[in-house]
Design a protein around this motif. Sequence first.
Motif, mmCIF file in Angstrom:
data_model
loop_
_atom_site.group_PDB
_atom_site.id
_atom_site.type_symbol
_atom_site.label_atom_id
_atom_site.label_comp_id
_atom_site.label_asym_id
_atom_site.label_seq_id
_atom_site.Cartn_x
_atom_site.Cartn_y
_atom_site.Cartn_z
ATOM 1 N N ASN A 25 1.084 -0.861 -0.084
ATOM 2 C CA ASN A 25 0.194 -0.380 -0.057
ATOM 3 C C ASN A 25 0.976 1.429 -0.268
ATOM 4 O O ASN A 25 0.452 2.343 -0.006
ATOM 5 N N LEU A 26 1.733 0.924 0.081
ATOM 6 C CA LEU A 26 3.755 2.427 0.296
ATOM 7 C C LEU A 26 3.635 2.339 -1.247
ATOM 8 O O LEU A 26 4.055 3.428 -1.633
ATOM 9 N N LEU A 27 3.526 0.701 -1.473
ATOM 10 C CA LEU A 27 4.850 1.081 -3.162
ATOM 11 C C LEU A 27 4.205 1.165 -4.205
ATOM 12 O O LEU A 27 4.178 2.050 -5.485
ATOM 13 N N VAL A 28 2.809 0.689 -3.536
ATOM 14 C CA VAL A 28 1.638 1.221 -5.144
ATOM 15 C C VAL A 28 0.473 1.826 -4.777
ATOM 16 O O VAL A 28 -0.159 1.999 -3.882
ATOM 17 N N ASP A 29 -0.080 3.383 -5.880
ATOM 18 C CA ASP A 29 -0.686 3.841 -5.724
ATOM 19 C C ASP A 29 -2.859 3.183 -5.504
ATOM 20 O O ASP A 29 -2.071 1.786 -6.448
ATOM 21 N N GLY A 30 -3.158 4.117 -6.002
ATOM 22 C CA GLY A 30 -4.686 3.437 -5.710
ATOM 23 C C GLY A 30 -4.965 3.085 -7.168
ATOM 24 O O GLY A 30 -5.810 1.748 -7.607
ATOM 25 N N GLU A 31 -4.387 2.753 -8.209
ATOM 26 C CA GLU A 31 -3.977 2.394 -9.943
ATOM 27 C C GLU A 31 -3.651 2.077 -9.865
ATOM 28 O O GLU A 31 -3.327 1.624 -11.494
ATOM 29 N N GLY A 32 -2.807 1.030 -9.315
ATOM 30 C CA GLY A 32 -1.713 -0.024 -9.261
ATOM 31 C C GLY A 32 -0.978 0.126 -10.252
ATOM 32 O O GLY A 32 0.252 -0.383 -10.713
ATOM 33 N N THR A 36 6.943 5.876 -8.059
ATOM 34 C CA THR A 36 8.484 6.302 -7.681
ATOM 35 C C THR A 36 9.604 7.636 -7.455
ATOM 36 O O THR A 36 9.934 7.418 -6.398
ATOM 37 N N GLU A 37 8.647 8.523 -7.127
ATOM 38 C CA GLU A 37 8.955 9.652 -6.264
ATOM 39 C C GLU A 37 8.848 9.151 -5.137
ATOM 40 O O GLU A 37 9.964 9.779 -4.352
ATOM 41 N N TRP A 38 8.101 9.614 -4.527
ATOM 42 C CA TRP A 38 8.610 8.743 -3.667
ATOM 43 C C TRP A 38 9.321 7.609 -2.924
ATOM 44 O O TRP A 38 10.261 7.314 -2.050
ATOM 45 N N LEU A 39 9.351 6.384 -4.122
ATOM 46 C CA LEU A 39 10.195 5.172 -3.672
ATOM 47 C C LEU A 39 11.640 5.470 -4.032
ATOM 48 O O LEU A 39 12.574 5.381 -3.055
ATOM 49 N N ARG A 40 12.004 7.162 -4.317
ATOM 50 C CA ARG A 40 13.002 7.488 -4.633
ATOM 51 C C ARG A 40 13.931 8.072 -3.365
ATOM 52 O O ARG A 40 14.909 8.018 -2.655
ATOM 53 N N SER A 100 16.339 -1.816 -8.545
ATOM 54 C CA SER A 100 18.252 -2.261 -8.882
ATOM 55 C C SER A 100 18.490 0.032 -10.555
ATOM 56 O O SER A 100 19.027 0.132 -9.944
ATOM 57 N N ASP A 101 17.263 0.554 -10.606
ATOM 58 C CA ASP A 101 17.482 1.385 -11.499
ATOM 59 C C ASP A 101 16.854 2.878 -9.814
ATOM 60 O O ASP A 101 18.340 3.264 -10.389
ATOM 61 N N LEU A 102 16.572 2.352 -9.558
ATOM 62 C CA LEU A 102 16.865 3.623 -8.577
ATOM 63 C C LEU A 102 17.914 3.408 -7.848
ATOM 64 O O LEU A 102 18.466 4.306 -6.860
ATOM 65 N N LEU A 103 18.491 2.452 -6.834
ATOM 66 C CA LEU A 103 19.304 1.848 -6.559
ATOM 67 C C LEU A 103 20.716 2.735 -7.220
ATOM 68 O O LEU A 103 21.451 2.889 -5.966
ATOM 69 N N ALA A 104 20.499 1.872 -8.264
ATOM 70 C CA ALA A 104 22.074 2.054 -9.513
ATOM 71 C C ALA A 104 22.031 3.822 -9.588
ATOM 72 O O ALA A 104 23.185 4.955 -9.959
ATOM 73 N N GLU A 105 21.117 4.872 -9.241
ATOM 74 C CA GLU A 105 20.529 6.323 -9.097
ATOM 75 C C GLU A 105 21.824 6.773 -8.076
ATOM 76 O O GLU A 105 22.562 8.047 -8.239
ATOM 77 N N GLN A 106 22.208 6.301 -7.226
ATOM 78 C CA GLN A 106 22.918 5.915 -6.028
ATOM 79 C C GLN A 106 23.794 5.245 -5.759
ATOM 80 O O GLN A 106 24.675 5.047 -5.113
ATOM 81 N N ASP A 107 23.981 5.144 -6.808
ATOM 82 C CA ASP A 107 25.403 4.495 -7.115
ATOM 83 C C ASP A 107 25.800 2.936 -6.221
ATOM 84 O O ASP A 107 26.421 2.416 -6.233
ATOM 85 N N LEU A 108 24.381 2.209 -5.647
ATOM 86 C CA LEU A 108 23.955 1.228 -5.282
ATOM 87 C C LEU A 108 23.910 -0.137 -6.122
ATOM 88 O O LEU A 108 22.755 0.090 -7.301
ATOM 89 N N LEU A 109 24.328 -1.125 -6.412
ATOM 90 C CA LEU A 109 24.087 -2.568 -6.306
ATOM 91 C C LEU A 109 23.038 -3.272 -5.489
ATOM 92 O O LEU A 109 23.078 -4.107 -4.948
#
Length: 377
Positions: A25-32, A36-40, A100-109
């Motif tokens: 319920n935190l990761l996904v909005d009411g439309e499924g 992304t911005e919150w997760l970032r 994977s993509d969002l962690l890579a933005e912070q140079d994390l694998l």
Amino acid sequence: MAIETLLDFRSPDTCKRLVIKIGSNLLVDGEGRLRTEWLRTVVLEVKTARDRGQEVVIVSSGAIALGAAKMGIEGGGRSTLSEAQACAAVGQIALASAWSDLLAEQDLLAAQMLLTLDDFESRRRYLNASATFDRLLSEGVVPVVNENDTIAVSEIRFGDNDRLAARVAQACTADGVILLTDVDGLYDRHPNEPGAERLSQVRGVTDEIHAMASAESGSSVGTGGMTSKLLAAEIAERAGIALAIMNGSEDVPMSRALAANSATLFLPKRGDSARKAWIGGRLRFAGSITVDQGCVDALRENKSLLAAGITGVEGKFERGDVIPVHAPDGRMIAKGVVEYEWHEVEVIKGRSGIELRTILGYAPRAAVIHRDHLVML
């Protein structure tokens, strides 16, 4: 040093290894759609923790909800098991890619680990998972864990990622677990009721604490609820792991909760050995035994479980299985590694030690469950 306050979660001295669980319920909005911005902002917090010298494991829900939206299935994709498994198969790719993509933005694998209840119930597989966590974390990788919903049926499912997070914390010898949810902790009654008050700290989950919880999930896409979080806290506290329930709705949720001291912190009652923590965390059993009150009293004095105190046997367990021990009123009071087959326990229950050789036809073992392999709940 051990965690004693919420602020200790951000210190590598008290919380070197941290597990963060994020609900659907935190990761996904009411439309499924993925938030992304919150997760970032959460990933930014992970990066900050890593820069402080902490190691982080993420337990991420959301695959079924994401898959249902992509497949155009209404209701969150949970109406049948096959529907949920199909949605998970589709959604897991999107979820792993996002992490994977969002962690890579912070140079994390990132590394993906998909696990089932069986992976924790089997001692060998549990140790394999533990070794994998250790290697990934030693290499600076951020493991992202989810239940393997594409293959998990009811018999091998956790059913919620709260308890999965607690078992992951055991397996990777974490110091703390943060459960991000849509409320800011445990309240003494339903949070919507007038006069409801949040508990800031709990040391030991009791029957009274359980009575405060609701089993309802706050979202059509989630499977948890406060009851599952308390069960997770019980698993963690027996392993000497602190657990906090925080509101994750806003950006940088952990920083907000820690700054405002707004959460419920569950402090461990004891620190069992790794093996006893594994025994205490077991969730699936082939059978059980019931004992009399005298045996209950003896077990609470750190005695082994003997045949004389057994009054009932259920199921068909084998020697070496972990089984629960029930008090006369039906409450589960312990779990332990049984030394006999179920049919042997059936014939020796209630009998004194001097009778066992004659009944069994061989020299009896020291106990039905030895105290070294018994965990009181």
